[in-house]
Design a protein around this motif. Structure first.
Motif, PDB file in Angstrom:
ATOM      1  N   MET A  48      27.592  23.481 -24.460  1.00 50.99           N
ATOM      2  CA  MET A  48      26.203  23.740 -24.850  1.00 50.99           C
ATOM      3  C   MET A  48      25.418  24.282 -23.655  1.00 50.99           C
ATOM      4  N   HIS A  49      25.594  23.691 -22.499  1.00 50.49           N
ATOM      5  CA  HIS A  49      24.907  24.127 -21.275  1.00 50.49           C
ATOM      6  C   HIS A  49      25.270  25.585 -20.955  1.00 50.49           C
ATOM      7  N   GLY A  50      26.545  25.929 -21.085  1.00 47.54           N
ATOM      8  CA  GLY A  50      26.973  27.299 -20.825  1.00 47.54           C
ATOM      9  C   GLY A  50      26.368  28.285 -21.802  1.00 47.54           C
TER      10      GLY A  50
ATOM     11  N   VAL B 161      30.937  35.713 -21.534  1.00 44.98           N
ATOM     12  CA  VAL B 161      31.832  34.866 -22.323  1.00 44.98           C
ATOM     13  C   VAL B 161      31.649  33.409 -21.900  1.00 44.98           C
ATOM     14  N   VAL B 162      31.521  32.538 -22.880  1.00 43.83           N
ATOM     15  CA  VAL B 162      31.454  31.102 -22.637  1.00 43.83           C
ATOM     16  C   VAL B 162      32.633  30.459 -23.359  1.00 43.83           C
TER      17      VAL B 162
ATOM     18  N   PHE C  65      23.539  31.149 -20.592  1.00 45.17           N
ATOM     19  CA  PHE C  65      23.765  32.593 -20.663  1.00 45.17           C
ATOM     20  C   PHE C  65      22.893  33.263 -21.715  1.00 45.17           C
ATOM     21  N   VAL C  66      22.451  32.534 -22.720  1.00 42.34           N
ATOM     22  CA  VAL C  66      21.463  33.111 -23.640  1.00 42.34           C
ATOM     23  C   VAL C  66      20.169  33.348 -22.872  1.00 42.34           C
ATOM     24  N   ASP C  67      19.808  32.421 -21.982  1.00 45.61           N
ATOM     25  CA  ASP C  67      18.605  32.590 -21.171  1.00 45.61           C
ATOM     26  C   ASP C  67      18.705  33.813 -20.251  1.00 45.61           C
ATOM     27  N   LYS C  68      19.927  34.187 -19.869  1.00 45.16           N
ATOM     28  CA  LYS C  68      20.138  35.317 -18.957  1.00 45.16           C
ATOM     29  C   LYS C  68      20.467  36.613 -19.685  1.00 45.16           C
ATOM     30  N   ARG C  69      20.327  36.624 -20.998  1.00 46.35           N
ATOM     31  CA  ARG C  69      20.818  37.743 -21.803  1.00 46.35           C
ATOM     32  C   ARG C  69      20.226  39.098 -21.444  1.00 46.35           C
ATOM     33  N   ASN C  70      19.070  39.131 -20.851  1.00 46.14           N
ATOM     34  CA  ASN C  70      18.444  40.405 -20.514  1.00 46.14           C
ATOM     35  C   ASN C  70      18.635  40.803 -19.051  1.00 46.14           C
TER      36      ASN C  70
ATOM     37  N   ASN D  62      30.010  36.155 -14.877  1.00 52.33           N
ATOM     38  CA  ASN D  62      30.109  36.925 -16.122  1.00 52.33           C
ATOM     39  C   ASN D  62      30.344  36.018 -17.321  1.00 52.33           C
ATOM     40  N   GLY D  63      30.122  34.742 -17.109  1.00 51.01           N
ATOM     41  CA  GLY D  63      30.328  33.782 -18.180  1.00 51.01           C
ATOM     42  C   GLY D  63      30.315  32.368 -17.646  1.00 51.01           C
ATOM     43  N   TYR D  64      30.773  31.466 -18.488  1.00 51.58           N
ATOM     44  CA  TYR D  64      30.704  30.052 -18.144  1.00 51.58           C
ATOM     45  C   TYR D  64      31.974  29.372 -18.640  1.00 51.58           C
ATOM     46  N   LEU D  65      32.600  28.595 -17.759  1.00 50.57           N
ATOM     47  CA  LEU D  65      33.790  27.834 -18.125  1.00 50.57           C
ATOM     48  C   LEU D  65      33.418  26.351 -18.161  1.00 50.57           C
TER      49      LEU D  65
END
Length: 166
Positions: A117-119, A87-88, A123-128, A104-107
């Protein structure tokens, strides 16, 4: 969407500055704020009324973005974590208790579009990464499962009834 204008701006910046091809998938009935990003496929699933549909949604997306600026708890964020999806969102309200920043996400800092945008991109980069998904699920089970919440209510009731008996 509460905070949808921030999400729209963040996604527009991602589209123009990052080498990232993405789609926007939403649910619910009020998504008009982000429906104006040109050349980005957008899908609204409407109201999701059963657990199966909701679980399918959360499992289909790489990251769930909740751009709200005021949230008492954030059921959708907890549901996302329960499905293993990070969750971002902004560092406000209930999201502070739900999201473990970086695990488990980004605040993002409140109203900071660049941080949001950075978050998202982080996390899209870490999706796998399996560890991220495990962190999400672990937090949901450890903090928000029925057994845990029921136990907390019972403990609370015992404390207040014990106070009144003295």
């Amino acid at each position: 969407l509460k905070g949808g204008s921030y999400l729209k701006e963040a996604l527009s910046k991602i589209k123009s500055t990052e080498n990232l091809i993405f789609s926007i998938v939403t649910f619910g009935t009020n998504n008009s704020e982000i429906s104006f990003i040109d050349n980005v496929p957008q899908y609204n699933l409407g109201q999701l009324k059963d657990r199966c549909s909701m679980a399918l949604f959360y499992n289909a997306v790489d990251v769930y973005v909740n751009p709200t600026l005021a949230e008492a708890f954030g059921n959708t964020a907890a549901e996302s974590l329960a499905c293993g999806t990070p969750v971002v969102g902004f560092k406000v309200g209930g999201l502070i208790d739900i999201v473990d920043h970086g695990l488990n996400g980004y605040l993002a800092n409140e109203e900071d579009v660049n941080d949001l945008m950075h978050g998202i991109t982080g996390f899209v980069d870490k999706r796998n990464e399996i560890e991220i998904r495990e962190n999400c699920r672990d937090k949901a089970v450890r903090s928000f499962s029925r057994v845990v919440v029921l136990g907390k209510h019972i403990d609370f009731l015992k404390r207040i009834t014990n106070i009144h008996q003295k």
